[in-house]
Design an enzyme around this catalytic site. Structure first.
Site, PDB file in Angstrom:
ATOM      1  N   HIS A  42      -1.943 -22.842 -39.120  1.00  7.30           N
ATOM      2  CA  HIS A  42      -1.123 -22.673 -40.334  1.00  7.30           C
ATOM      3  C   HIS A  42      -1.889 -21.845 -41.372  1.00  7.30           C
ATOM      4  CE1 HIS A  42       0.748 -26.774 -39.147  1.00  7.30           C
ATOM      5  NE2 HIS A  42       1.697 -25.873 -38.962  1.00  7.30           N
TER       6      HIS A  42
ATOM      7  N   LYS B 177      11.296 -36.603 -38.042  1.00  8.93           N
ATOM      8  CA  LYS B 177      10.196 -36.331 -37.100  1.00  8.93           C
ATOM      9  C   LYS B 177       9.172 -37.460 -37.079  1.00  8.93           C
ATOM     10  CE  LYS B 177       9.693 -31.418 -36.204  1.00  8.93           C
ATOM     11  NZ  LYS B 177       8.739 -30.296 -36.262  1.00  8.93           N
TER      12      LYS B 177
ATOM     13  N   ARG C 276       3.713 -18.609 -32.158  1.00  8.15           N
ATOM     14  CA  ARG C 276       2.542 -18.782 -31.305  1.00  8.15           C
ATOM     15  C   ARG C 276       2.763 -18.172 -29.936  1.00  8.15           C
ATOM     16  NH1 ARG C 276       2.437 -24.975 -32.851  1.00  8.15           N
ATOM     17  NH2 ARG C 276       4.623 -24.414 -32.961  1.00  8.15           N
TER      18      ARG C 276
ATOM     19  N   SER D  54       0.143 -29.203 -34.481  1.00  9.74           N
ATOM     20  CA  SER D  54      -0.189 -30.463 -35.158  1.00  9.74           C
ATOM     21  C   SER D  54      -0.080 -31.628 -34.172  1.00  9.74           C
ATOM     22  CB  SER D  54       0.755 -30.709 -36.331  1.00  9.74           C
ATOM     23  OG  SER D  54       0.661 -29.663 -37.257  1.00  9.74           O
TER      24      SER D  54
END
Ligand code: ADP
Length: 165
Positions: free
Chosen positions: A18, A42, A91, A129
């Site tokens: 990030h 989430k 990514r 993450s």
């Protein structure tokens, strides 16, 4: 005119990937607002205040960055902040499908907010993450993947969880 961009995400927690994206974004825009989504759906490991404060600590030395939390539709948040762009990180091909859908939907909601995709350095392109949380839960070494402050908080968080068991 100030060119403001919003970088939204869950940041549960913020990673070096990030941060790589944030450093690229500030080269293009006058101000980059890192917008931390509540995203209760989430089921984040860290609460909203903790996620915001980790981002704040991590970006302290990067000029042109602001940090905020948001609850609303991201496009409404962009309008409120008079932002011209939405930053997202890409990514791998696996990110593409979802990001493509989101970008087109956001364009439908507001054609004046441009989605801008940035790619991190290769060494960060495998970081997420969720993967970092999995490694940290088993006591693995994540020191080169997250800022020191995040590393410490993750270690503390999993130690607390263990104690509670
Ligand atoms: P979200 O729940 O919105 O996906 P994340 O915090 O997981 O929130 O990610 C926010 C943005 O940062 C997304 O665009 C994601 O693709 C991007 N991102 C996450 N990890 C990396 C990384 N290692 N390198 C580049 N971009 C990343």
């Amino acid at each position: 005119m100030q060119r403001i961009a919003i970088y939204p995400g869950t940041f549960d927690p913020i990673t070096n990937g990030h941060l790589d994206i944030i450093r690229r974004a500030v080269k293009i825009f006058d101000t980059v607002i890192v917008a931390v989504a509540h995203n209760e759906g989430k089921n984040p490991l860290f609460g909203i205040e903790e996620r915001v404060s980790m981002v704040r600590e991590a970006v302290r030395d990067i000029p042109g960055v602001e940090v905020d939390a948001f609850h609303s539709l991201i496009i409404e948040y962009c309008q409120k902040k008079k932002a011209v762009a939405l930053i997202r990180g890409l990514r791998a091909v696996s990110d593409f499908e979802y990001e493509f859908q989101m970008a087109l939907m956001n364009r439908k909601l507001d054609k004046d907010v441009e989605s801008v995709f940035l790619m991190p350095k290769e060494k960060y392109s495998y970081l997420s993450s969720s993967l970092i949380k999995e490694i940290a839960a088993f006591g693995g070494d994540i020191s080169c993947m997250v800022p020191e402050t995040v590393h410490n908080r993750l270690t503390r968080k999993f130690a607390e969880k263990k104690e509670r068991k």
